[in-house]
Design a protein around this motif. Structure first.
Motif, short mmCIF file in Angstrom:
data_model
loop_
_atom_site.label_atom_id
_atom_site.label_comp_id
_atom_site.label_asym_id
_atom_site.label_seq_id
_atom_site.Cartn_x
_atom_site.Cartn_y
_atom_site.Cartn_z
N LEU A 22 8.07 -17.53 45.83
CA LEU A 22 8.23 -16.33 46.48
C LEU A 22 6.35 -15.50 46.10
O LEU A 22 6.10 -15.01 47.32
CB LEU A 22 8.79 -15.14 45.44
N LEU A 24 14.21 -11.42 50.31
CA LEU A 24 13.27 -12.70 50.51
C LEU A 24 13.29 -13.91 51.24
O LEU A 24 14.05 -14.64 50.60
CB LEU A 24 12.32 -12.23 49.46
N ASN A 83 3.64 -17.18 47.72
CA ASN A 83 3.34 -16.50 49.42
C ASN A 83 3.40 -15.04 49.66
O ASN A 83 3.36 -14.30 50.59
CB ASN A 83 4.95 -16.70 50.18
N LEU A 139 5.23 -12.54 48.07
CA LEU A 139 6.81 -11.70 48.48
C LEU A 139 6.34 -11.10 47.44
O LEU A 139 6.93 -9.85 47.31
CB LEU A 139 7.59 -12.64 48.54
N ASN A 163 14.61 -6.53 45.25
CA ASN A 163 14.47 -7.99 44.53
C ASN A 163 15.39 -8.32 43.49
O ASN A 163 14.47 -9.32 42.61
CB ASN A 163 13.04 -8.12 44.09
N THR A 203 16.23 -17.49 51.60
CA THR A 203 16.43 -16.23 51.69
C THR A 203 16.64 -15.36 50.10
O THR A 203 18.01 -15.96 50.05
CB THR A 203 17.19 -14.88 52.24
#
Ligand code: NAG
Ligand code: NAG
Ligand code: NAG
Ligand code: NAG
Ligand code: NAG
Ligand code: NAG
Ligand code: NAG
Ligand code: NAG
Ligand code: NAG
Length: 501
Positions: free
Chosen positions: A311, A264, A314, A316, A168, A260
């Motif tokens: 992020l 991610l 959601n 992620l 990440n 993106t």
């Protein structure tokens, strides 16, 4: 209104980049480890005096601090313009105004006016340089400036980071001689690369629109743009947004598209495009296509979540954490990295990690500054706060504190106008204390730029400048952040610092 001003200001440091002419060596936005061939550019911009470039960083920091502070009282445009003119003329005493205007356009007309606060004149600089370079060399272990750093100072360019070491994460690429940090993200369908500036001091995310026009006419330069013709997943809202940077600004519409970041995918993420950019952003030489603000979304003019908040929302990433390893051109390591959702524990010493509450009510990242020292001598600083800002190149301290710091550094001198000169080879240790831990600034970062590029071991302009704004906050930019690992957590409203591995 204060917070809007403040957040809009966050990108001010970018203004320098329009002075960099990288047109002859286009950036490849694809290559992970591309290093711009700076040497090819050396001939192109050596007519721009480094003092003028440096001046802009100092003044940009002052302006930014003013806008971030509650009082909002900062230098006027007239003061900024006057001081930059003074600097330009001082740097080129034998040239006519016409010649200089040609060279420094567009700065002397529009954007330059936003850049500056009162600063040393070159005459004083030169005298200080001549008088102190003899003594300067006696106090040094550092070797002064490298040719690569001077070249980057004059010519800009981007030095790409290596592949990140954590999940990440994105490489944080170095702009010029550590003046800013960018990463590549992907937007749209098909996904295309955009180079964006990563800024902990603002909270809007934007890239240029296909329809982008430069303020005053013309297109928005040699950048990657976004619009419905290039992305099948692109949508616009019928809503405008804008942000103002003194005389520089960005205005556009709110949009949604797939974004993106570090692999991610944020589907239909809300952000903004710029339909009008001031020349500071629209120039071919501005080395990024847009900006991601990573302060808290309470500061967002667009009224959207920041990417890291999105992020986290959601699922992620676990928490809205952004962590920065800011790299230094002089190291040649290219190990810059921004990590989302956590910290990269290969980048810092775990037992030095401190976490403190965020003091900002507006959404900046502000930590209590427990103390400051030079070579271990406590400067008796109390009750102050530091705005930690990756989007500011230098460090701006209240005048009395900046004075005290430099009076404790061998060979350093005040120029009497808020700036300081320091031996380029200093190895003094200036440290700031956060959360009970003292974090030393690498001595190389204390010297931002040589007064005379032909004398890289002589006197330098200090990376610490003075500015009295608001309640006396310190604006702590890359001069300090290059020496620490820095992490912010929106969910906990806390920030962390650690010593580098
Ligand atoms: C713009 O960029 C492209 C490729 O990125 C390059 O081929 C072109 O020369 C650049 N033009 C200018 C004016 O910088
Ligand atoms: C400016 O002109 C003077 C007098 O002609 C000369 O002595 C001096 O070297 C010049 N300075 C620069 C920087 O060219
Ligand atoms: C700098 O030094 C020169 C020569 O010694 C002198 O003429 C000039 O007045 C000085 N400038 C300043 C600002 O002190
Ligand atoms: C710089 O640091 C070295 C040790 O790292 C020290 O020996 C030297 O005295 C320092 N320079 C000065 C001028 O104090
Ligand atoms: C990255 O994530 C994967 C999958 O969760 C994990 O196996 C791997 O160890 C992680 N790598 C690093 C460097 O953390
Ligand atoms: C910028 O946005 C604000 C808030 O939406 C709005 O009031 C203002 O008119 C806008 N300014 C410009 C120049 O578009
Ligand atoms: C601070 O320490 C450095 C490195 O040892 C040294 O060069 C410098 O002279 C010291 N400065 C003061 C004021 O003690
Ligand atoms: C201006 C000046 O006197 N500079 C001197 C500084 O010290 C070095 C090394 O001792 C000399 O080489 C310089 O001439
Ligand atoms: C001024 C302010 O809002 N400070 C907050 C910073 O974050 C901590 C942790 O969430 C809060 O406790 C503070 O109130």
């Amino acid at each position: 209104m204060q917070s809007k001003l403040a957040l809009s200001l966050s990108a001010l440091f970018l203004l320098l980049f329009t002075l960099h002419d990288v047109g002859a060596a286009p950036l490849s936005k694809k290559h992970k480890t591309l290093t711009l061939p700076l040497t090819k550019l050396q001939q192109r911009r050596n007519d721009l005096h480094p003092q003028v470039l440096l001046q802009q960083h100092i003044n940009r920091g002052h302006r930014r601090l003013a806008l971030m502070s509650d009082s909002g009282v900062g230098p006027t445009d007239e003061e900024l313009r006057a001081s930059l003119h003074k600097r330009v003329h001082a740097c080129h005493p034998n040239e006519t105004t016409t010649e200089l205007q040609k060279r420094y356009n567009p700065y002397l007309h529009s954007s330059v006016a936003t850049l500056d606060t009162p600063t040393p004149s070159l005459h004083e600089d030169k005298n200080a340089s001549a008088s102190s370079s003899a003594n300067a060399t006696s106090a040094s272990a550092s070797s002064g400036f490298t040719a690569a750093e001077i070249n980057a100072l004059l010519n800009g360019g981007v030095t790409d980071a290596n592949t990140p070491t954590a999940n990440n994460s994105l490489g944080l690429d170095i702009v010029a001689n550590d003046v800013g940090y960018t990463s590549l993200i992907q937007i749209g369908t098909p996904a295309r690369d955009f180079r964006v500036l990563m800024d902990s001091g603002s909270a809007d995310f934007w890239v240029g629109s296909d329809n982008c026009q430069a303020q005053g006419g013309g297109n928005c330069g040699n950048h990657t743009f976004l619009g419905e013709q290039r992305s099948s997943s692109f949508n616009t809202f019928n809503e405008q947004w804008n942000t103002t940077y003194g005389t520089g600004s960005v205005a556009g519409v709110k949009v949604a598209d797939d974004v993106t970041i570090a692999g991610l995918l944020l589907q239909a993420h809300n952000f903004g495009t710029a339909e009008v950019e001031s020349v500071d952003f629209a120039s071919d030489n501005t080395e990024f296509d847009g900006l991601i603000g990573l302060a808290q979304s309470t500061l967002s003019n667009q009224g959207f979540l920041t990417p890291v908040e999105s992020l986290a929302k959601n699922g992620l990433i676990g928490e809205a954490i952004t962590s920065y390893k800011i790299s230094r051109l002089a190291d040649g390591k290219n190990d810059g990295e921004i990590t989302f959702g956590g910290l990269d524990d290969t980048k810092f010493q775990a037992n030095t990690l401190v976490t403190v509450d965020n003091l900002s009510k507006q959404g900046f990242w502000v930590a209590a500054l427990d103390g400051a020292s030079v070579n271990g001598t406590d400067l008796k600083i109390q009750g102050q706060a530091a705005i930690l800002d990756t989007g500011t190149t230098l460090l701006i301290a209240p005048a009395a504190d900046a004075e005290t710091i430099h009076s404790n550094i061998d060979g350093a001198a005040s120029d009497g106008q808020g700036g300081f000169l320091i031996p380029c080879t200093t190895n003094a240790s200036v440290a700031l204390t956060f959360g009970g831990t003292s974090f030393a600034i690498d001595p190389r970062d204390l010297a931002f730029a040589p007064l005379d590029i032909n004398d890289p071991t002589g006197m330098c302009v200090s990376g610490i400048s003075s500015g009295n704004v608001g309640q006396g906050e310190w604006l702590v930019g890359d001069t300090f952040l290059k020496s620490a690992y820095f992490s912010t957590n929106v969910d906990k409203n806390q920030l962390s610092l650690a010593k580098l591995a």
